[in-house]
Design an enzyme around this catalytic site. Structure first.
Site, short mmCIF file in Angstrom:
data_model
loop_
_atom_site.label_atom_id
_atom_site.label_comp_id
_atom_site.label_asym_id
_atom_site.label_seq_id
_atom_site.Cartn_x
_atom_site.Cartn_y
_atom_site.Cartn_z
N ARG A 56 81.13 85.95 18.83
CA ARG A 56 81.47 86.50 20.15
C ARG A 56 81.01 85.56 21.27
O ARG A 56 81.42 85.70 22.41
CB ARG A 56 80.87 87.89 20.31
N TYR A 107 104.13 89.97 36.62
CA TYR A 107 104.26 90.40 35.23
C TYR A 107 103.82 91.86 35.11
O TYR A 107 102.74 92.22 35.58
CB TYR A 107 103.43 89.49 34.32
N ASP A 178 98.57 82.84 38.53
CA ASP A 178 98.97 82.92 37.13
C ASP A 178 100.01 81.82 36.91
O ASP A 178 101.14 81.91 37.38
CB ASP A 178 99.56 84.32 36.85
N LYS A 203 102.14 81.68 25.38
CA LYS A 203 103.50 81.24 25.71
C LYS A 203 103.66 79.74 25.48
O LYS A 203 103.58 79.29 24.36
CB LYS A 203 103.81 81.65 27.15
#
Ligand code: PLP
Length: 383
Positions: A56, A107, A178, A203
């Site tokens: 983590r 988005y 973004d 993406k």
């Protein structure tokens, strides 16, 4: 132990182009017998008394990816389990009771994060059209954060990031860009004055539709520290395999993007002249309302997405999508394979797009094959 990003960055020449950084940054030091790639190490725990004692906290794979993306964006990068996990961490930078300005075209997953926080009384949301800088800045008065997308999903609206960042800074607000559709190869928002940059590496950076991963690049070490702490406390760490794959994808981003973007531009031109199409949204198309801004703030190109409106009904649009053979009818973007979908099927998008708007992610197939697929399927649309 992973190398620190600083050690890796030392070997990089600032005069190199972004494409060279994408290939070379985040590699192990060169020494006899050293691997060229940071080896994938799948372990959730490490022997104690080291910087990383539990997965983590990070891994050699996330450290290598963060070094590479940080070098490309010119900031300190923290990676997350997905783009939305990264967006959630950025939203946490808004103080309790604060205000965020969102673009009308954003988005829908990001809109949903802020809507949930607003419903819980955590913050307030104002909206403004990203292509109307004066309206964005008017909304930024008294706000804490302004959030824009370089090229907005799904209408491909281009924000004037430098003007918005300067105006937001003067008003004491952070600017978040973004840059998922632009990638660090087409825009470096930190250089344009933004404070925080988000990438859904799911993406174009990953590029093969085989992983989920988000990245946040920060100008300020305090913000980067807040991102790392949020990630740790919420367990939003990406897996080592995803980080390894995202870095492998980054190596070829330059050539993939060049090819997909050239095809997208050509398809946009051809679609604009097709009787089955009533409107094309592609900022790289001269005549597009976003073209002048795009040339200024995205001088190296406008990406691999093309949105267009079918000249017909919703049913005719769905029938058009059903006739496509090469384009897959699927969500997401930025992979080697071309995808298409009607965006109004998402309630979050239905308010801002026309009912027949199709968003296409252009992959690496040959332009003529993609065009033949679109052309044949569109010809059957009654106009
Ligand atoms: N930002 C943009 C512009 C997106 O298109 C997406 C996803 O489609 C995200 C963020 C969220 O990224 P992820 O799917 O990796 O959570």
């Amino acid at each position: 132990m992973p190398e620190s990003p600083e050690e890796t960055l030392l070997a990089l020449d600032p005069a190199w182009s972004a494409e060279t950084f994408a290939v070379q940054a985040g590699r192990p030091r060169r020494s006899p017998g050293a691997p060229m790639n940071e080896p994938l190490s799948l372990s959730s725990t490490y022997v104690q008394d080291a910087t990383i004692e539990y997965a983590r906290d990070g891994s050699a794979s996330t450290a290598a990816l963060e070094a590479a993306l940080g070098a490309l964006d010119g900031g300190r990068t923290v990676t997350f389990a997905s783009g939305l996990a990264a967006a959630t961490a950025i939203a946490d930078l808004v103080p309790a009771g604060g205000t965020v300005v969102l673009s009308t075209v954003t988005y829908h997953g990001v809109k949903a994060i802020f809507a949930r926080l607003e419903a819980a009384g955590r913050l307030r949301v104002r909206t403004a059209a990203a292509d109307d800088t004066a309206a964005v800045l008017a909304a930024a008065d008294g706000a804490d954060m302004v959030w824009v997308e370089s090229i907005a999903n799904p209408l491909l609206v281009v924000a004037d990031a430098p003007a918005i960042a300067a105006g937001a800074r003067a008003r004491g607000a952070l600017t978040v860009v973004d840059a998922t559709f632009a990638t660090p190869l087409r825009q470096r928002p930190l250089d344009l004055g933004a404070d925080v940059v988000l990438h859904s590496a799911t993406k174009l950076i990953g590029g093969h539709s085989d992983l989920l991963l988000g990245a946040v690049a920060c100008r300020d070490g305090v913000h980067a520290g807040a991102m790392a702490a949020f990630r740790h406390d919420h367990g939003a760490m990406p897996g080592a395999l995803e980080a390894f794959l995202a870095l492998r994808g980054l190596r070829t981003l330059g050539v993939r993007l060049d090819r997909a973007e050239a095809t997208a531009g050509e398809l946009a031109r051809r679609l604009a002249a097709h009787p089955g199409v009533s409107a094309v949204h592609y900022p790289g198309l001269p005549g597009d309302s976003q073209h002048a801004t795009a040339v200024r703030v995205l001088p190296r190109g406008c990406g691999s997405m093309v949105s267009f409106e079918v000249a017909g009904s919703v049913e005719e649009t769905e029938a058009f999508l059903g006739r496509l053979r090469l384009f897959a009818h699927a969500t997401s973007l930025g992979g080697v394979e071309s995808l298409i979908e009607r965006r109004a099927r998402y309630p979050g998008d239905a308010a801002v797009v026309g009912p027949t708007l199709c968003r296409a992610s252009i992959g690496l197939e040959h332009v003529d094959d993609l065009w033949a697929d679109l052309d044949v399927a569109l010809r059957a649309v009654p106009s």
